[in-house]
Design a protein around this motif. Structure first.
Motif, PDB file in Angstrom:
ATOM      1  N   ASN A 289       0.835  -1.185   0.127  1.00 14.79           N
ATOM      2  CA  ASN A 289      -0.008   0.017  -0.136  1.00 14.79           C
ATOM      3  C   ASN A 289       0.830   1.213  -0.058  1.00 14.79           C
ATOM      4  O   ASN A 289       0.316   2.288   0.023  1.00 14.79           O
ATOM      5  N   ARG A 290       2.011   1.085  -0.209  1.00 17.63           N
ATOM      6  CA  ARG A 290       2.877   2.242  -0.112  1.00 17.63           C
ATOM      7  C   ARG A 290       4.054   2.279  -1.442  1.00 17.63           C
ATOM      8  O   ARG A 290       4.816   1.133  -1.263  1.00 17.63           O
ATOM      9  N   ILE A 291       3.897   2.976  -2.307  1.00 14.31           N
ATOM     10  CA  ILE A 291       4.795   2.737  -3.475  1.00 14.31           C
ATOM     11  C   ILE A 291       5.281   4.191  -3.849  1.00 14.31           C
ATOM     12  O   ILE A 291       4.839   5.177  -3.832  1.00 14.31           O
ATOM     13  N   VAL A 292       6.701   3.870  -4.193  1.00 10.74           N
ATOM     14  CA  VAL A 292       7.722   4.680  -4.603  1.00 10.74           C
ATOM     15  C   VAL A 292       7.763   4.612  -6.168  1.00 10.74           C
ATOM     16  O   VAL A 292       8.217   3.469  -6.390  1.00 10.74           O
ATOM     17  N   LEU A 293       7.272   5.539  -7.132  1.00 12.69           N
ATOM     18  CA  LEU A 293       7.445   5.232  -8.347  1.00 12.69           C
ATOM     19  C   LEU A 293       8.680   6.258  -8.960  1.00 12.69           C
ATOM     20  O   LEU A 293       8.423   7.350  -9.037  1.00 12.69           O
ATOM     21  N   ASP A 294       9.747   5.487  -9.277  1.00 10.07           N
ATOM     22  CA  ASP A 294      11.161   6.182  -9.818  1.00 10.07           C
ATOM     23  C   ASP A 294      10.686   6.549 -11.454  1.00 10.07           C
ATOM     24  O   ASP A 294      10.973   5.401 -11.995  1.00 10.07           O
ATOM     25  N   LEU A 295      10.563   7.659 -11.764  1.00 10.47           N
ATOM     26  CA  LEU A 295      10.303   7.842 -13.261  1.00 10.47           C
ATOM     27  C   LEU A 295      11.434   8.744 -13.767  1.00 10.47           C
ATOM     28  O   LEU A 295      11.459   9.423 -14.877  1.00 10.47           O
ATOM     29  N   ASP A 296      12.917   8.491 -13.419  1.00 11.09           N
ATOM     30  CA  ASP A 296      13.804   9.031 -14.063  1.00 11.09           C
ATOM     31  C   ASP A 296      13.991   8.939 -15.604  1.00 11.09           C
ATOM     32  O   ASP A 296      14.451   9.855 -16.206  1.00 11.09           O
ATOM     33  N   THR A 297      13.610   7.798 -15.980  1.00 13.24           N
ATOM     34  CA  THR A 297      13.922   7.728 -17.492  1.00 13.24           C
ATOM     35  C   THR A 297      12.591   7.827 -18.397  1.00 13.24           C
ATOM     36  O   THR A 297      12.657   7.747 -19.548  1.00 13.24           O
ATOM     37  N   LEU A 298      11.478   8.224 -17.834  1.00 17.52           N
ATOM     38  CA  LEU A 298      10.122   8.781 -18.696  1.00 17.52           C
ATOM     39  C   LEU A 298      10.247  10.151 -18.666  1.00 17.52           C
ATOM     40  O   LEU A 298       9.964  10.855 -18.002  1.00 17.52           O
ATOM     41  N   PRO A 299      10.374  10.462 -20.085  1.00 16.33           N
ATOM     42  CA  PRO A 299      10.321  12.008 -20.367  1.00 16.33           C
ATOM     43  C   PRO A 299       9.082  12.647 -20.592  1.00 16.33           C
ATOM     44  O   PRO A 299       8.773  13.890 -20.288  1.00 16.33           O
ATOM     45  N   PHE A 300       8.028  12.071 -20.946  1.00 13.84           N
ATOM     46  CA  PHE A 300       6.590  12.482 -20.790  1.00 13.84           C
ATOM     47  C   PHE A 300       5.615  11.171 -20.635  1.00 13.84           C
ATOM     48  O   PHE A 300       6.064  10.000 -20.449  1.00 13.84           O
ATOM     49  N   ILE A 301       4.504  11.391 -20.360  1.00 15.12           N
ATOM     50  CA  ILE A 301       3.371  10.614 -20.248  1.00 15.12           C
ATOM     51  C   ILE A 301       2.189  11.045 -20.862  1.00 15.12           C
ATOM     52  O   ILE A 301       1.862  12.144 -20.913  1.00 15.12           O
ATOM     53  N   ASN A 302       1.247  10.043 -21.149  1.00 15.17           N
ATOM     54  CA  ASN A 302       0.047  10.432 -21.943  1.00 15.17           C
ATOM     55  C   ASN A 302      -1.109  10.469 -21.248  1.00 15.17           C
ATOM     56  O   ASN A 302      -1.023   9.925 -19.826  1.00 15.17           O
ATOM     57  N   SER A 303      -2.290  10.542 -21.351  1.00 16.99           N
ATOM     58  CA  SER A 303      -3.552  10.919 -20.472  1.00 16.99           C
ATOM     59  C   SER A 303      -3.936   9.551 -20.028  1.00 16.99           C
ATOM     60  O   SER A 303      -4.458   9.458 -18.743  1.00 16.99           O
ATOM     61  N   ALA A 304      -3.908   8.478 -20.683  1.00 18.77           N
ATOM     62  CA  ALA A 304      -4.276   7.067 -20.358  1.00 18.77           C
ATOM     63  C   ALA A 304      -3.267   6.558 -19.225  1.00 18.77           C
ATOM     64  O   ALA A 304      -3.549   6.282 -18.072  1.00 18.77           O
ATOM     65  N   ALA A 305      -1.895   6.977 -19.235  1.00 22.53           N
ATOM     66  CA  ALA A 305      -1.034   6.637 -18.202  1.00 22.53           C
ATOM     67  C   ALA A 305      -1.519   7.430 -16.727  1.00 22.53           C
ATOM     68  O   ALA A 305      -1.465   6.845 -15.790  1.00 22.53           O
ATOM     69  N   LEU A 306      -1.524   8.632 -17.209  1.00 29.50           N
ATOM     70  CA  LEU A 306      -2.133   9.562 -15.934  1.00 29.50           C
ATOM     71  C   LEU A 306      -3.241   9.166 -15.376  1.00 29.50           C
ATOM     72  O   LEU A 306      -3.319   9.131 -14.013  1.00 29.50           O
ATOM     73  N   GLY A 307      -4.418   8.801 -15.942  1.00 35.33           N
ATOM     74  CA  GLY A 307      -5.554   8.101 -15.538  1.00 35.33           C
ATOM     75  C   GLY A 307      -5.329   6.903 -14.522  1.00 35.33           C
ATOM     76  O   GLY A 307      -5.829   6.989 -13.745  1.00 35.33           O
ATOM     77  N   TYR A 308      -4.358   6.194 -15.197  1.00 34.18           N
ATOM     78  CA  TYR A 308      -4.199   4.852 -14.167  1.00 34.18           C
ATOM     79  C   TYR A 308      -3.339   5.337 -13.182  1.00 34.18           C
ATOM     80  O   TYR A 308      -3.992   4.781 -11.969  1.00 34.18           O
ATOM     81  N   LEU A 309      -2.380   6.201 -13.001  1.00 29.02           N
ATOM     82  CA  LEU A 309      -1.892   6.664 -11.823  1.00 29.02           C
ATOM     83  C   LEU A 309      -2.629   7.268 -10.677  1.00 29.02           C
ATOM     84  O   LEU A 309      -2.624   6.848  -9.773  1.00 29.02           O
ATOM     85  N   ILE A 310      -3.863   7.987 -11.310  1.00 35.19           N
ATOM     86  CA  ILE A 310      -4.777   8.648 -10.416  1.00 35.19           C
ATOM     87  C   ILE A 310      -5.524   7.590  -9.759  1.00 35.19           C
ATOM     88  O   ILE A 310      -5.814   7.362  -8.668  1.00 35.19           O
ATOM     89  N   ARG A 311      -6.068   6.432 -10.693  1.00 33.78           N
ATOM     90  CA  ARG A 311      -6.738   5.393 -10.128  1.00 33.78           C
ATOM     91  C   ARG A 311      -5.944   4.779  -8.914  1.00 33.78           C
ATOM     92  O   ARG A 311      -6.351   4.105  -8.125  1.00 33.78           O
ATOM     93  N   VAL A 312      -4.667   4.455  -9.344  1.00 28.60           N
ATOM     94  CA  VAL A 312      -3.660   3.752  -8.142  1.00 28.60           C
ATOM     95  C   VAL A 312      -3.937   4.503  -7.053  1.00 28.60           C
ATOM     96  O   VAL A 312      -4.109   4.046  -5.980  1.00 28.60           O
ATOM     97  N   GLN A 313      -3.696   6.055  -7.200  1.00 28.23           N
ATOM     98  CA  GLN A 313      -3.321   6.663  -5.957  1.00 28.23           C
ATOM     99  C   GLN A 313      -4.902   6.441  -5.156  1.00 28.23           C
ATOM    100  O   GLN A 313      -4.694   6.514  -3.898  1.00 28.23           O
TER     101      GLN A 313
END
Length: 131
Positions: free
Chosen positions: A51-75
């Motif tokens: 229930n506690r996640i650190v997501l290291d996004l060092d290599t991800l230069p951009f993100i699309n709306s579908a991925a953002l939507g997923y991260l919001i649902r995870v949160q």
């Protein structure tokens, strides 16, 4: 007890994870088209009780709306489980997207993975040797 592993997804993408207590650090090393693999891994971790996640996004230069939507649902899911996801090593372009969409208020961000882990009250830095 700490768990550690490396999952090779494709020649261009890899996920590393390291758990200490109930915090899991996920290092995403790939492109946005590899994001579905990250989704499967996060879902599996949550199903397993994380229930506690650190997501290291060092290599991800951009993100699309579908991925953002997923991260919001995870949160939202993690909040229901009395947990949270935080982001570390977010690139400037992605930081701008989070700020413009006001998602920087939803996802705490940290310059280093160690700072993100400390946010959860753990004093040790997470080893990054899976890369």
């Amino acid at each position: 007890r700490a768990r550690f592993g490396r999952l090779c997804i494709s020649p261009a993408a890899a996920l590393g994870y390291h758990a200490r207590m109930s915090t899991v650090v996920i290092s995403f090393d790939g492109e946005i088209e590899d994001f579905p693999v990250l989704i499967q891994s996060i879902d599996s971790l949550i199903d397993g009780g994380t229930n506690r996640i650190v997501l290291d996004l060092d290599t991800l230069p951009f993100i699309n709306s579908a991925a953002l939507g997923y991260l919001i649902r995870v949160q939202k899911t993690l909040k229901e489980l009395a947990g949270q996801m935080v982001l570390s090593r977010v690139r400037p372009g992605l930081e701008n997207v989070l700020a413009m969409t006001q998602l920087d208020t939803v996802f705490p961000t940290f310059e280093t993975t160690a700072e993100a882990v400390q946010h959860f009250g753990e004093s040790e830095a997470v080893e990054r040797d899976w890369r």
